[in-house]
Enzyme design. Structure first.
Site, PDB file in Angstrom:
ATOM      1  N   LYS A  20       0.838  -1.210   0.000  1.00  0.00           N
ATOM      2  CA  LYS A  20       0.000   0.000   0.000  1.00  0.00           C
ATOM      3  C   LYS A  20       0.868   1.253   0.000  1.00  0.00           C
ATOM      4  O   LYS A  20       0.637   2.189  -0.781  1.00  0.00           O
ATOM      5  CB  LYS A  20      -0.903  -0.010   1.236  1.00  0.00           C
ATOM      6  CG  LYS A  20      -1.615   1.308   1.515  1.00  0.00           C
ATOM      7  CD  LYS A  20      -2.258   1.302   2.892  1.00  0.00           C
ATOM      8  CE  LYS A  20      -2.841   2.648   3.246  1.00  0.00           C
ATOM      9  NZ  LYS A  20      -3.984   3.047   2.392  1.00  0.00           N
ATOM     10  N   GLY A 435     -21.195  11.133   4.145  1.00  0.00           N
ATOM     11  CA  GLY A 435     -20.838  11.101   5.568  1.00  0.00           C
ATOM     12  C   GLY A 435     -19.450  11.582   5.890  1.00  0.00           C
ATOM     13  O   GLY A 435     -19.262  12.524   6.654  1.00  0.00           O
ATOM     14  N   ARG A 518      -6.295   0.149  -0.757  1.00  0.00           N
ATOM     15  CA  ARG A 518      -7.158   0.329   0.416  1.00  0.00           C
ATOM     16  C   ARG A 518      -7.148  -0.930   1.263  1.00  0.00           C
ATOM     17  O   ARG A 518      -7.445  -2.032   0.791  1.00  0.00           O
ATOM     18  CB  ARG A 518      -8.579   0.649  -0.028  1.00  0.00           C
ATOM     19  CG  ARG A 518      -9.608   0.560   1.080  1.00  0.00           C
ATOM     20  CD  ARG A 518     -10.143   1.904   1.471  1.00  0.00           C
ATOM     21  NE  ARG A 518     -11.328   1.771   2.314  1.00  0.00           N
ATOM     22  CZ  ARG A 518     -11.366   2.108   3.585  1.00  0.00           C
ATOM     23  NH1 ARG A 518     -10.301   2.595   4.184  1.00  0.00           N
ATOM     24  NH2 ARG A 518     -12.479   1.994   4.282  1.00  0.00           N
ATOM     25  N   HIS A 697     -14.099   7.072  -5.891  1.00  0.00           N
ATOM     26  CA  HIS A 697     -12.919   6.206  -5.875  1.00  0.00           C
ATOM     27  C   HIS A 697     -11.853   6.678  -6.852  1.00  0.00           C
ATOM     28  O   HIS A 697     -10.754   6.148  -6.873  1.00  0.00           O
ATOM     29  CB  HIS A 697     -13.324   4.761  -6.179  1.00  0.00           C
ATOM     30  CG  HIS A 697     -14.338   4.231  -5.213  1.00  0.00           C
ATOM     31  ND1 HIS A 697     -15.692   4.230  -5.483  1.00  0.00           N
ATOM     32  CD2 HIS A 697     -14.206   3.737  -3.963  1.00  0.00           C
ATOM     33  CE1 HIS A 697     -16.339   3.739  -4.442  1.00  0.00           C
ATOM     34  NE2 HIS A 697     -15.465   3.432  -3.511  1.00  0.00           N
ATOM     35  N   CYS A 729     -20.342   7.786  -2.615  1.00  0.00           N
ATOM     36  CA  CYS A 729     -19.841   7.182  -1.384  1.00  0.00           C
ATOM     37  C   CYS A 729     -19.196   8.282  -0.543  1.00  0.00           C
ATOM     38  O   CYS A 729     -19.178   9.454  -0.926  1.00  0.00           O
ATOM     39  CB  CYS A 729     -18.841   6.064  -1.712  1.00  0.00           C
ATOM     40  SG  CYS A 729     -18.753   4.773  -0.448  1.00  0.00           S
TER      41      CYS A 729
END
Length: 758
Positions: A20, A435, A518, A697, A729
């Protein structure tokens, strides 16, 4: 016949998420492509050696992926959308990243490929795109290169290849409609070429993954397996590999295929070993997937020994993980903060490899000493059954008192909607976000310092308050209609709630890959679940005090917490979901008492939890819907309940989505170009809906015109008065500059549509 052990795959990211960090450094321009490639080589070499040292005989090669193994397969087959080729005929690693992310250090940005859930897991794959008359050729040679690497290191290899029929099943048609199964004849020569190249390298066995076989497939797809494997036979031995569910319904097809072995998931499925042995050709290897690759619990090796022992000497037997260990954390030994009793209940990827070695040794030499080792290893499993950490009589008593009325709102949607319109007075095309806002280095550092004791509670709260205030100011400036507090205090939408509920434990390094770079660190559900005190009230109340606009209370729903945690295996998933629902029901009531009038209960994992076999769907959907309603139905009628779902196709479960009875549902639709809304041709969704208008994304900023076009398309299916405008999202993984610009364009698009209304 000596029994061999193998795994179906190993975690790619590294114990400390080295992959990552290297990926993100490369994307940011901080390291070279060569440095990234070297990180991959180091991780592969380490992981092969670790598996070998732990007792694995046949090492998986080809399970490593720079972004996703399905995407790797697409590049191998030269299945690269034209928009991602960027003028180059040959693919490179940046081609792969352009498909996955929409951009890379080289080449022109383009819309990323669609991403969706990998069967019923929390891993995501990049959906292959197919066009009429498409041709394939051997392009990206990553698999062959990695086999060469492993052979040079002296390993006994078992290449891993996604099978041709499952590959076609996982993809989608783009452009003119056609049957993607018609591409199989064009696909098979490339697979034959790959198998031929592996044979030249002296490879004995190839693991060919045909996960689609666990599904209830149409007959044409079942028959396609005959065509495919008739063409692929003869170059290497093929281990036909299935997992995530049982395959007994396909044994008539499977046993007629010219392969040399079958791997069966004996953990997730209910296939009977004796019956498998009876039906499989006598010369086939039976690979028994007995070590759970999807959960963290120590295996009951004593029980598996007793089940497998009757097959000794009767056929060639291999022991394997149930599925790839991709879904498991890497090494339990690094968990220094877990209680020793609780820690003794677990096994991570390396420990699972050791379990395979221990069970293999006992079956190859079933003497008293080896059996005693199995008994000693399995002792913590027996002790756990009676642990007070697991059982809470108060939770059980509350479950027994649930009635049907507990999952019903007081009035139907139409009556509630009138009350909510009067209370909130929102404009047409109301705008909101899902959110979370960008998790900056400063926010992550603040949480980390507090967690490690370098910052006291007072200073931590002051810091979080400032970030919440900033989020409210940003949203007010942008002109959003329903605001959020931004979730600066939350590390992860599931872990955060698990930390505040009894019945969960957490790891330091229990990372698993979700998609690309991720990673998530799922909580582990070890016992009965309850809420000792309020969780979200302090921050929700503070955020609402900063604005006259409504601020959403933000909860993660019971099914998602279940699906995105490592669950218990001693009670049903239905029971766990109901326990979580009751705990969060109390949180909904407390949010209302604190003056919060809009409460979002996220259920992005609702579809993910579906059983793989359609015949088992209804039972799951019944209890999953009931859990959501049990969570939400305590709300008063003028409280607006939202829910959010992402990465999903809902066409075949719309009845259940409607049955949730959420006042507003927000969904992911941008990557699929509003494809999901096609279902509204047939299904009259009764409540309000916010189709995601841009892909969070990807760092690409959507234009105002693009958003307007998508919303107009949505308005052809759903009355405009019931449409919301939102991203697809949360914005946690994005940076502020692109977030501001994207949301500004979104708000401008909504205002333009309002102006067009009569």
């Amino acid at each position: 016949m000596a029994i061999l052990s193998h795994t179906l795959g190993f975690p790619r990211v590294g114990l400390h998420r080295e992959l990552k960090k290297a990926q993100e450094s490369y994307w940011a321009g901080n390291i070279s492509q060569q440095q990234l490639l070297e990180t991959g080589r180091e991780l592969r070499a380490r992981h092969w050696q670790q598996q070998k040292d732990a007792g694995v005989d046949l090492l998986p090669v080809g399970d490593f992926a720079w972004y996703d193994h399905v995407l790797t397969t697409s590049l191998m087959l030269d299945n690269v959308p034209a928009r991602h080729r960027s003028g180059a005929n040959e693919s490179d690693i940046d081609t792969l990243f352009r498909i996955g992310r929409g951009r890379a250090p080289t080449g022109e940005p383009a819309a990323a490929a669609e991403m969706t859930k990998w069967f019923n897991t929390n891993y995501h794959y990049m959906v292959p795109e197919f066009t009429l008359g498409q041709q394939f050729r051997l392009g990206w040679t990553q698999l062959l290169d990695e086999v060469d690497e492993a052979l040079a290191l002296g390993h006994r290899v078992k290449p891993v290849l996604l099978g041709p029929v499952s590959y076609l099943w996982l993809g989608k048609v783009k452009g003119e409609a056609f049957d993607r199964l018609s591409l199989l004849p064009a696909l098979l020569p490339v697979y034959k070429q790959v198998l031929g190249e592996l044979a030249k390298r002296g490879v004995d066995w190839v693991q060919i993954d045909e996960q689609a076989l666990v599904l209830e497939l149409p007959q044409a797809w079942r028959e396609a397996y005959r065509e495919a494997y008739q063409a692929l036979q003869g170059q290497t031995k093929l281990l036909l590999t299935t997992y995530f569910d049982s395959i007994r319904h396909q044994l008539d097809i499977i046993t007629a295929l010219p392969v040399q072995g079958l791997h069966v998931d004996l953990v997730a499925g209910d296939d009977d070993l004796t019956e498998l042995h009876r039906q499989l050709p006598a010369e086939w290897v039976l690979s028994a997937g007995v070590i759970n690759g999807r959960n963290v619990w120590r295996a009951d090796l004593q029980s598996w020994f007793e089940q497998l022992r009757p097959l000794l000497g009767k056929r060639e037997l291999w022991l394997g993980s149930s599925c790839s260990l991709l879904h498991s954390p890497i090494d339990l030994s690094t968990e220094t903060q877990l209680d020793e009793e609780v820690k003794s209940w677990f096994a991570f990827a390396l420990q699972k490899c050791a379990e395979l070695g221990l069970l293999r040794a006992a079956l190859n030499a079933p003497d008293e000493a080896n059996q005693a080792r199995l008994g000693e290893y399995s002792a913590p499993i027996r002790a756990r059954r009676h642990s007070s950490r697991v059982h809470n009589p108060e939770v059980k008593a509350r479950l027994e008192k649930i009635t049907a009325a507990d999952s019903q709102r007081q009035q139907p949607y139409a009556a509630r909607a009138a009350l909510q319109r009067a209370r909130f007075k929102l404009p047409a095309w109301p705008t909101t976000t899902i959110g979370s806002f960008p998790q900056t280095t400063e926010i992550r550092g603040l949480r980390l310092d507090f967690k490690r004791g370098r910052l006291d509670g007072g200073h931590y709260r002051t810091g979080i308050s400032e970030h919440i205030k900033q989020a409210i100011v940003e949203q007010e400036r942008l002109g959003l209609d329903v605001l959020v507090h931004g979730e600066a205090e939350r590390n992860d939408m599931v872990e955060y709630f698990g930390e505040h509920l009894d019945g969960f434990v957490f790891t330091q390094n229990g990372w698993v890959q979700s998609y690309g770079s991720r990673c998530v660190k799922p909580p582990i559900i070890i016992g009965d679940i309850s809420r000792p005190e309020a969780i979200t009230i302090e921050w929700a109340r503070y955020a609402q005090s900063l604005t006259a606009k409504p601020v959403k209370g933000m909860l993660t729903g019971p099914v998602t917490i279940l699906c995105w945690s490592f669950p218990r295996e001693d009670v049903s998933r239905k029971t766990i979901a109901r326990q979580i629902a009751l705990a969060l029901r109390d949180e909904v009531a407390d949010l209302e008492q604190a003056g919060i009038g809009v409460i979002q209960i996220d259920e992005p994992a609702l579809r993910e939890g579906l059983p793989l076999k359609h015949s088992a769907w209804q039972d799951y959907l019944t209890w999953a819907v009931e859990a959501f309603r049990l969570n939400a139905a305590v709300a008063q009628d003028d409280t607006q309940i939202h829910t959010h779902m992402c990465y999903c196709e809902f066409n075949d479960i719309m009845d259940s989505i409607a049955a949730l009875d959420a006042d507003v549902i927000t969904i992911e639709t941008s990557r699929s170009d509003m494809e999901l809304l096609e279902t509204f041709k047939e299904f009259d969704y009764p409540n309000e809906i916010g189709p995601g208008v841009y892909d969070i994304h990807s760092p690409n900023v959507p234009s105002e015109e693009w958003i307007v076009e998508l919303l107009r398309k949505a308005a052809q299916r759903i009355p405009a008065e019931r449409l919301w405008v939102n991203p697809d999202c949360g914005l946690k993984t994005r940076a502020w500059p692109e977030t501001r610009q994207s949301l500004a364009n979104m708000v401008t698009a909504a205002r333009k549509l309002r102006e067009e209304q009569p």
